[in-house]
Design a protein around this motif. Structure first.
Motif, PDB file in Angstrom:
ATOM      1  N   THR A 193       0.813  -1.221   0.000  1.00  0.00           N
ATOM      2  CA  THR A 193       0.000   0.000   0.000  1.00  0.00           C
ATOM      3  C   THR A 193       0.841   1.264   0.000  1.00  0.00           C
ATOM      4  O   THR A 193       0.435   2.289  -0.540  1.00  0.00           O
ATOM      5  N   ASP A 194       2.001   1.228   0.617  1.00  0.00           N
ATOM      6  CA  ASP A 194       2.897   2.380   0.720  1.00  0.00           C
ATOM      7  C   ASP A 194       4.302   1.867   0.978  1.00  0.00           C
ATOM      8  O   ASP A 194       4.513   0.689   1.263  1.00  0.00           O
ATOM      9  N   GLY A 195       5.284   2.791   0.886  1.00  0.00           N
ATOM     10  CA  GLY A 195       6.638   2.464   1.323  1.00  0.00           C
ATOM     11  C   GLY A 195       7.471   1.765   0.277  1.00  0.00           C
ATOM     12  O   GLY A 195       7.818   0.597   0.444  1.00  0.00           O
ATOM     13  N   ASP A 196       7.836   2.486  -0.799  1.00  0.00           N
ATOM     14  CA  ASP A 196       8.571   1.774  -1.840  1.00  0.00           C
ATOM     15  C   ASP A 196      10.058   1.633  -1.559  1.00  0.00           C
ATOM     16  O   ASP A 196      10.722   0.862  -2.237  1.00  0.00           O
ATOM     17  N   VAL A 197      10.606   2.301  -0.543  1.00  0.00           N
ATOM     18  CA  VAL A 197      11.964   1.969  -0.121  1.00  0.00           C
ATOM     19  C   VAL A 197      11.974   0.562   0.458  1.00  0.00           C
ATOM     20  O   VAL A 197      12.810  -0.279   0.095  1.00  0.00           O
ATOM     21  N   ALA A 198      11.023   0.284   1.333  1.00  0.00           N
ATOM     22  CA  ALA A 198      10.904  -1.064   1.882  1.00  0.00           C
ATOM     23  C   ALA A 198      10.610  -2.063   0.776  1.00  0.00           C
ATOM     24  O   ALA A 198      11.109  -3.196   0.794  1.00  0.00           O
ATOM     25  N   GLY A 199       9.802  -1.655  -0.211  1.00  0.00           N
ATOM     26  CA  GLY A 199       9.489  -2.551  -1.315  1.00  0.00           C
ATOM     27  C   GLY A 199      10.720  -2.966  -2.089  1.00  0.00           C
ATOM     28  O   GLY A 199      10.910  -4.149  -2.403  1.00  0.00           O
ATOM     29  N   VAL A 200      11.588  -1.999  -2.401  1.00  0.00           N
ATOM     30  CA  VAL A 200      12.837  -2.322  -3.096  1.00  0.00           C
ATOM     31  C   VAL A 200      13.737  -3.165  -2.210  1.00  0.00           C
ATOM     32  O   VAL A 200      14.357  -4.141  -2.665  1.00  0.00           O
ATOM     33  N   MET A 201      13.822  -2.829  -0.932  1.00  0.00           N
ATOM     34  CA  MET A 201      14.670  -3.596  -0.006  1.00  0.00           C
ATOM     35  C   MET A 201      14.243  -5.049   0.094  1.00  0.00           C
ATOM     36  O   MET A 201      15.061  -5.932   0.350  1.00  0.00           O
ATOM     37  N   ALA A 257      16.262  -7.697  -1.704  1.00  0.00           N
ATOM     38  CA  ALA A 257      17.592  -8.045  -1.224  1.00  0.00           C
ATOM     39  C   ALA A 257      17.570  -9.062  -0.095  1.00  0.00           C
ATOM     40  O   ALA A 257      18.628  -9.520   0.348  1.00  0.00           O
ATOM     41  N   ASP A 258      16.380  -9.440   0.362  1.00  0.00           N
ATOM     42  CA  ASP A 258      16.254 -10.379   1.479  1.00  0.00           C
ATOM     43  C   ASP A 258      15.484 -11.611   1.010  1.00  0.00           C
ATOM     44  O   ASP A 258      14.270 -11.544   0.794  1.00  0.00           O
ATOM     45  N   PRO A 259      16.155 -12.749   0.855  1.00  0.00           N
ATOM     46  CA  PRO A 259      15.481 -13.946   0.354  1.00  0.00           C
ATOM     47  C   PRO A 259      14.277 -14.370   1.193  1.00  0.00           C
ATOM     48  O   PRO A 259      13.348 -14.994   0.668  1.00  0.00           O
ATOM     49  N   SER A 260      14.278 -14.012   2.477  1.00  0.00           N
ATOM     50  CA  SER A 260      13.184 -14.446   3.344  1.00  0.00           C
ATOM     51  C   SER A 260      11.851 -13.810   2.968  1.00  0.00           C
ATOM     52  O   SER A 260      10.786 -14.312   3.326  1.00  0.00           O
ATOM     53  N   THR A 261      11.872 -12.681   2.227  1.00  0.00           N
ATOM     54  CA  THR A 261      10.622 -12.034   1.821  1.00  0.00           C
ATOM     55  C   THR A 261       9.970 -12.732   0.632  1.00  0.00           C
ATOM     56  O   THR A 261       8.784 -12.545   0.372  1.00  0.00           O
ATOM     57  N   ASN A 286       5.755  -3.117  12.699  1.00  0.00           N
ATOM     58  CA  ASN A 286       6.255  -4.413  12.257  1.00  0.00           C
ATOM     59  C   ASN A 286       6.150  -4.542  10.743  1.00  0.00           C
ATOM     60  O   ASN A 286       5.194  -4.065  10.126  1.00  0.00           O
ATOM     61  N   GLY A 287       7.133  -5.202  10.138  1.00  0.00           N
ATOM     62  CA  GLY A 287       7.114  -5.379   8.697  1.00  0.00           C
ATOM     63  C   GLY A 287       7.841  -6.633   8.273  1.00  0.00           C
ATOM     64  O   GLY A 287       8.290  -7.434   9.101  1.00  0.00           O
ATOM     65  N   ALA A 288       7.981  -6.793   6.963  1.00  0.00           N
ATOM     66  CA  ALA A 288       8.622  -7.982   6.421  1.00  0.00           C
ATOM     67  C   ALA A 288      10.108  -8.031   6.773  1.00  0.00           C
ATOM     68  O   ALA A 288      10.678  -9.107   6.970  1.00  0.00           O
ATOM     69  N   LEU A 289      10.745  -6.863   6.860  1.00  0.00           N
ATOM     70  CA  LEU A 289      12.181  -6.809   7.105  1.00  0.00           C
ATOM     71  C   LEU A 289      12.546  -6.499   8.551  1.00  0.00           C
ATOM     72  O   LEU A 289      13.558  -6.980   9.052  1.00  0.00           O
ATOM     73  N   LEU A 290      11.731  -5.672   9.201  1.00  0.00           N
ATOM     74  CA  LEU A 290      12.090  -5.186  10.530  1.00  0.00           C
ATOM     75  C   LEU A 290      10.895  -5.232  11.476  1.00  0.00           C
ATOM     76  O   LEU A 290       9.757  -5.007  11.065  1.00  0.00           O
ATOM     77  N   ASP A 291      11.187  -5.500  12.740  1.00  0.00           N
ATOM     78  CA  ASP A 291      10.168  -5.366  13.768  1.00  0.00           C
ATOM     79  C   ASP A 291       9.967  -3.887  14.086  1.00  0.00           C
ATOM     80  O   ASP A 291      10.901  -3.086  13.997  1.00  0.00           O
ATOM     81  N   GLY A 292       8.765  -3.547  14.468  1.00  0.00           N
ATOM     82  CA  GLY A 292       8.490  -2.180  14.858  1.00  0.00           C
ATOM     83  C   GLY A 292       8.947  -1.898  16.278  1.00  0.00           C
ATOM     84  O   GLY A 292       9.362  -2.795  17.022  1.00  0.00           O
ATOM     85  N   VAL A 293       8.870  -0.635  16.648  1.00  0.00           N
ATOM     86  CA  VAL A 293       9.191  -0.233  18.018  1.00  0.00           C
ATOM     87  C   VAL A 293       8.207  -0.910  18.972  1.00  0.00           C
ATOM     88  O   VAL A 293       7.008  -1.019  18.689  1.00  0.00           O
ATOM     89  N   GLN A 294       8.732  -1.383  20.092  1.00  0.00           N
ATOM     90  CA  GLN A 294       7.895  -2.034  21.100  1.00  0.00           C
ATOM     91  C   GLN A 294       8.213  -1.456  22.473  1.00  0.00           C
ATOM     92  O   GLN A 294       9.352  -1.078  22.760  1.00  0.00           O
ATOM     93  N   TYR A 295       7.187  -1.404  23.311  1.00  0.00           N
ATOM     94  CA  TYR A 295       7.346  -0.929  24.682  1.00  0.00           C
ATOM     95  C   TYR A 295       7.009  -2.067  25.623  1.00  0.00           C
ATOM     96  O   TYR A 295       5.965  -2.716  25.498  1.00  0.00           O
ATOM     97  N   GLU A 296       7.912  -2.346  26.572  1.00  0.00           N
ATOM     98  CA  GLU A 296       7.674  -3.448  27.499  1.00  0.00           C
ATOM     99  C   GLU A 296       8.411  -3.189  28.810  1.00  0.00           C
ATOM    100  O   GLU A 296       9.628  -2.934  28.806  1.00  0.00           O
ATOM    101  N   ASP A 297       7.683  -3.243  29.905  1.00  0.00           N
ATOM    102  CA  ASP A 297       8.267  -3.148  31.249  1.00  0.00           C
ATOM    103  C   ASP A 297       9.177  -1.930  31.421  1.00  0.00           C
ATOM    104  O   ASP A 297      10.256  -2.011  32.020  1.00  0.00           O
TER     105      ASP A 297
END
Length: 318
Positions: A192-200, A203-207, A281-292
């Motif tokens: 839907t958005d984010g073509d830098v992530a789309g191009v990246m 480069a990652d076979p896991s996607t 959260n995304g295909a390449l990176l986890d998003g920021v998380q808050y815990e304890d």
């Protein structure tokens, strides 16, 4: 190539800058205000950059000076005072809509390289095609149809075209591209958005993504090229102008050949550092998380001089 631009300290500085911007944007995830989220990331990234011992200039930023009070093209950042002279390309929040709606793949993104080596791309559209590392030079060609590029990728990979997956921004303007890709049986992965992530993703076979095709922002194209340069990928792009004002904007940054097809090494002409921190959260990176009482970030940082890619997970008290 000056080693001072790509030394270990500046690699870690790049990580800190995108982390700070991502955390600022994360505080506004899901709150429905794109502008406020973007401004929070811009302010945080600008403050972080100005705290560094660099002599930096924004060449890919939030627009031209009259349009963007923060991180505009041509803005000087850093303490200066003899620090390394650096071109900086950035998107403090790639995916403002994704952030406002708490959707996947929002990032804080930045790249830098020695002064005068990043294409000063105007804020226009760009036709793009990209693939990851491991393929012969010329396997993709912007002047060929999407179907022809799929078939070229399949041949290079040693598989049938039905085994190729192509990432495309979900936009009405891409209907013909989508139809061409599907005409040879390839899979289409719409974002839907984010073509830098789309191009990246290429480069990652896991996607599972082999190819990126479509029209998106020219500044984002330079950022994507910096990432692909670090891993040995391929990219071609051509600026798209919709009116005389956009051509005038290109002339102001020194572009006179409006039909030129750029490859990766023309857009990023020296070694570069690229850093991206997940906001959501995304295909390449986890998003920021808050815990304890702690905030957690996930960053990828790349250095083309050493062809290294590192993942950095940070935990700090809020």
């Amino acid at each position: 190539m000056s080693s001072e631009v790509l030394d270990r300290g500046l690699v870690l500085d790049a990580v800190r800058v995108t982390e700070i911007a991502a955390i600022a944007a994360w505080k506004l995830v899901g709150r429905g205000d794109e502008k406020e989220a973007d401004q929070a990331a811009v302010d945080a990234m600008r403050t972080a950059l100005n705290d560094l011992d660099i002599d930096g200039e924004i060449v890919i930023g939030e627009g031209e000076r009259d349009e963007a009070p923060m991180l505009y093209i041509g803005e000087k950042v850093g303490r200066g005072k003899g620090g390394p002279k650096i071109d900086i390309a950035l998107d403090p929040l790639e995916g403002t809509t994704l952030t406002a709606k708490a959707m996947a793949n929002a990032l804080a993104v930045m790249a830098w390289a020695p002064k005068g080596t990043l294409l000063n791309a105007p804020d226009t559209y760009m036709d793009k095609i990209a693939c990851g590392p491991g393929y012969p030079k010329g396997v993709i060609d912007l002047d060929k149809t999407p179907a022809e590029n799929v078939q070229s990728m399949a041949e290079a990979k040693g598989v049938d075209a039905t085994e190729i997956t192509v990432c495309i921004l979900d936009r009405p303007r891409h209907a013909d591209i989508i139809a061409s890709v599907r005409s040879v049986g390839a899979r289409v992965y719409l974002i839907t958005d984010g073509d830098v992530a789309g191009v990246m993703n290429t480069a990652d076979p896991s996607t599972g993504v082999d190819l990126y095709v479509g029209q998106g922002g020219a500044p984002e194209g330079v950022l994507a090229c910096a990432a692909l340069k670090c891993v040995g990928g391929q990219f071609e792009g051509r600026l798209v102008f919709r009116n005389a004002d956009e051509k005038a904007r290109a002339k102001r940054v020194g572009i006179t050949d409006f039909d030129r097809k750029y490859d990766l090494h023309e857009m990023v002409r020296a070694d570069a550092i690229f850093a991206a921190t997940g906001v959501t959260n995304g295909a390449l990176l986890d998003g920021v998380q808050y815990e304890d009482g702690f905030v957690h970030t996930h960053t990828i940082v790349m250095n083309s001089a050493t062809q290294t890619v590192r993942e950095v997970r940070m935990k700090r008290p809020v």
